[in-house]
Design an enzyme around this catalytic site. Structure first.
Site, PDB file in Angstrom:
ATOM      1  CG  ASN A 218      12.372  13.539  -3.094  1.00 49.99           C
ATOM      2  OD1 ASN A 218      12.346  12.566  -3.858  1.00 49.99           O
ATOM      3  ND2 ASN A 218      12.227  13.412  -1.801  1.00 49.99           N
TER       4      ASN A 218
ATOM      5  N   GLY B  26       7.904   7.336  -2.827  1.00 50.10           N
ATOM      6  CA  GLY B  26       6.890   8.363  -3.060  1.00 50.10           C
ATOM      7  C   GLY B  26       5.958   8.491  -1.877  1.00 50.10           C
ATOM      8  CB  SER B  27       2.726  10.180  -1.620  1.00 45.60           C
ATOM      9  OG  SER B  27       2.005   9.568  -2.671  1.00 45.60           O
TER      10      SER B  27
ATOM     11  CD  GLU C 172      15.336   2.488  -1.868  1.00 52.07           C
ATOM     12  OE1 GLU C 172      15.143   3.669  -1.582  1.00 52.07           O
ATOM     13  OE2 GLU C 172      15.198   2.015  -3.017  1.00 52.07           O
TER      14      GLU C 172
ATOM     15  CB  CYS D   4      10.961  10.873   2.299  1.00 54.08           C
ATOM     16  SG  CYS D   4      12.570  10.142   1.960  1.00 54.08           S
TER      17      CYS D   4
ATOM     18  N   PRO E 219      -0.268   7.354  -0.040  1.00 55.03           N
ATOM     19  CG  PRO E 219      -1.706   9.183  -0.295  1.00 55.03           C
ATOM     20  CD  PRO E 219      -0.326   8.818   0.145  1.00 55.03           C
ATOM     21  CB  THR E 220       1.406   6.663  -4.814  1.00 54.91           C
ATOM     22  OG1 THR E 220       0.745   7.890  -5.114  1.00 54.91           O
ATOM     23  CG2 THR E 220       1.779   5.981  -6.110  1.00 54.91           C
TER      24      THR E 220
ATOM     25  CD  GLU F  17      12.945   3.201   1.512  1.00 51.35           C
ATOM     26  OE1 GLU F  17      12.609   3.961   2.456  1.00 51.35           O
ATOM     27  OE2 GLU F  17      13.678   2.220   1.682  1.00 51.35           O
TER      28      GLU F  17
END
Ligand SMILES: NC(=O)C1=CN([C@@H]2O[C@H](COP(=O)(O)OP(=O)(O)OC[C@H]3O[C@@H](n4cnc5c(N)ncnc54)[C@H](O)[C@@H]3O)[C@@H](O)[C@H]2O)C=CC1
Length: 424
Positions: free
Chosen positions: A87, A162-163, A398, A218, A165-166, A184
């Site tokens: 994104n 990212g997501s 961050e 996000c 689950p990952t 994040e």
């Protein structure tokens, strides 16, 4: 100071090439050129900010009895891995590489396979700015490449965007090597609009909280809680504005919404809207495929931005991250009630509150379970302020000074000035 000079020079080159980089980012991701320019601006500001911190990193000196003393050194971790989402491809790479390089680390960066292009330009810019070969590297690939990097014994730290689950998988892999991670992750952030707020401001805030980058952000405030006595007026104004969002070729100056990232993402968003309708929500506007008039854009992944009314807290569209241009509006009556509902989420990335009552504003943010809170604005992310989540939205930060701590380790040195007093 040497690191600082390289980062400043990289920032200067990015500034100089900003129009070209913004155009590439629009082609890379699909976001409007208008927004891509903002991303590029935030990116060079990030490098400048960490250039400023690079020269000021220092340890502490601590006096001990008998003339002995100790001191601390802030040392780099080594090779840090950055794994990015699609994104904000260029900006995420700068948010990670800025503090990583300022702290003296090297970085291997893996962008999302959906947006492989602009981070390669960043690598070229670092070289041109004087970074030694191999200091900032780009590796292309998907999940298996990300896993390879996360498990690699020579990697000292992983910073992931990212997501959930990952993120969870990466943390598991990192745990095997006892490696620190920064995560994040996603969000389903609340935006609370009290009836005493400046209505126009609150409507604009809700727009900023939901529709940047086609809603694929996000920290978006997608659960918009509106005090019941202004619900109707607020909803009317929001719907009016959403209908006016200019969708189309993201390279055109007046476009404010381009296509979503890919077909599966578009279909995922439509599935959420279908599910919302089945569960009793009302589509107040949008949520349909959009086919631009321009022939060459006909196969693009466009949709009309969507506002859902009659939402309930237990609906899937209210509980899960949609990652598309879909706002859910939820009425509330009291502060106590809305706080409980706002916090009733497994996520905790961001939250916002609109009110003219200064005491209430601070009281509410103090109780919100979110890492990034906004009062009377939303989705502004100055590099000076730390950014990151609570709960399943991740940990580590961050931006801001604190991020140096996530890219370095502290060595303590204890110096004896007297004789060793042995107990043996
Ligand atoms: N909240 C956020 O910031 C983001 C949320 N998402 C959500 O995640 C959904 C899926 O999108 P993806 O791009 O597939 O997200 P993802 O979280 O799976 O991918 C993000 C990055 O991780 C890498 N990756 C994937 N699997 C990995 C693994 N097992 N080990 C190491 N690295 C791995 C990907 O190649 C990419 O660079 C989206 O539909 C969206 O809802 C996606 C991107 C960002």
């Amino acid at each position: 100071m040497e690191r600082s000079r390289v980062l400043l020079e990289a920032a200067r080159i990015i500034r100089e090439r900003s129009e070209e980089l913004a155009t590439m980012e629009t082609i890379n991701n699909g976001k409007s050129i208008f927004e891509a320019r903002v991303d590029i601006e935030i990116s060079w500001q990030t490098l400048e900010y960490y250039a400023g911190l690079a020269g000021s990193m220092a340890g502490q000196h601590v006096q001990l009895p008998g003339g002995s003393f100790g001191y601390t050194r802030r040392e780099p971790l080594g090779v840090c891995v950055g794994i990015g989402a699609w994104n904000y491809p260029f900006q995420i790479a700068c948010w990670k590489s800025g503090p990583a390089l300022a702290s003296g680390n090297a970085m291997v960066y893996k962008p999302s396979p959906f947006t492989p292009i602009t981070v390669v330009l960043l690598a070229e810019i670092f070289r041109e700015a004087g970074a030694p070969p191999g200091l900032f590297n780009v590796v292309q690939g998907g999940a298996s490449t990300g896993e390879f990097l996360s498990k690699h014994p020579d990697v000292a730290k992983i910073s992931f965007t990212g997501s959930v689950p990952t993120g969870s998988k990466i943390m598991e892999m990192a745990s095997k090597g006892i490696k620190p991670v920064t995560l994040e992750l996603g969000g389903k952030s609340p935006l609370i609009i009290f009836s005493d707020s400046d209505l126009e401001n609150a409507v604009n805030g809700a727009m900023m909280a939901n529709f940047l980058t086609q809603g694929q952000v996000c920290c978006n405030g997608t659960r918009v809680f509106v005090q019941s006595n202004i619900l109707q007026k607020f909803t009317e104004e929001v719907v009016k504005k959403v209908k006016k969002i200019k969708i189309g070729d993201p390279l055109l100056e007046d476009t404010r919404m381009g296509p979503l990232i890919n077909r599966p993402q578009l279909e995922k968003v439509f599935a959420f809207i279908k599910g919302a309708k089945e569960q009793g929500a009302k589509v107040l506007t949008g949520g349909e495929p959009y086919i631009p008039e321009d022939q060459k854009l006909k196969a693009g992944f466009y949709m009309t931005p969507c506002v859902l009314g009659d939402c309930k807290d237990d609906m899937t569209c209210v509980k899960e991250e949609i990652f598309g241009p879909v706002m859910s509006i939820l009425p509330f009556d009291t502060e106590e009630e809305v706080l409980e509902r706002a916090n009733n989420s497994t996520y905790g990335l961001a939250a916002g509150v609109f009110t003219r009552d200064i005491q209430r504003a601070h009281r509410v943010v103090a109780s919100l379970q979110a890492g990034m809170c906004f009062i009377n604005n939303y989705n502004v992310s100055p590099v000076e302020l730390p950014f990151g989540g609570y709960k399943k939205s991740g940990f580590g930060r961050e931006n801001g000074q604190v991020t140096i701590e996530y890219y370095s380790q502290l060595k303590t040195v204890c110096v004896e000035m007297g004789k060793v007093e042995s107990v043996f």
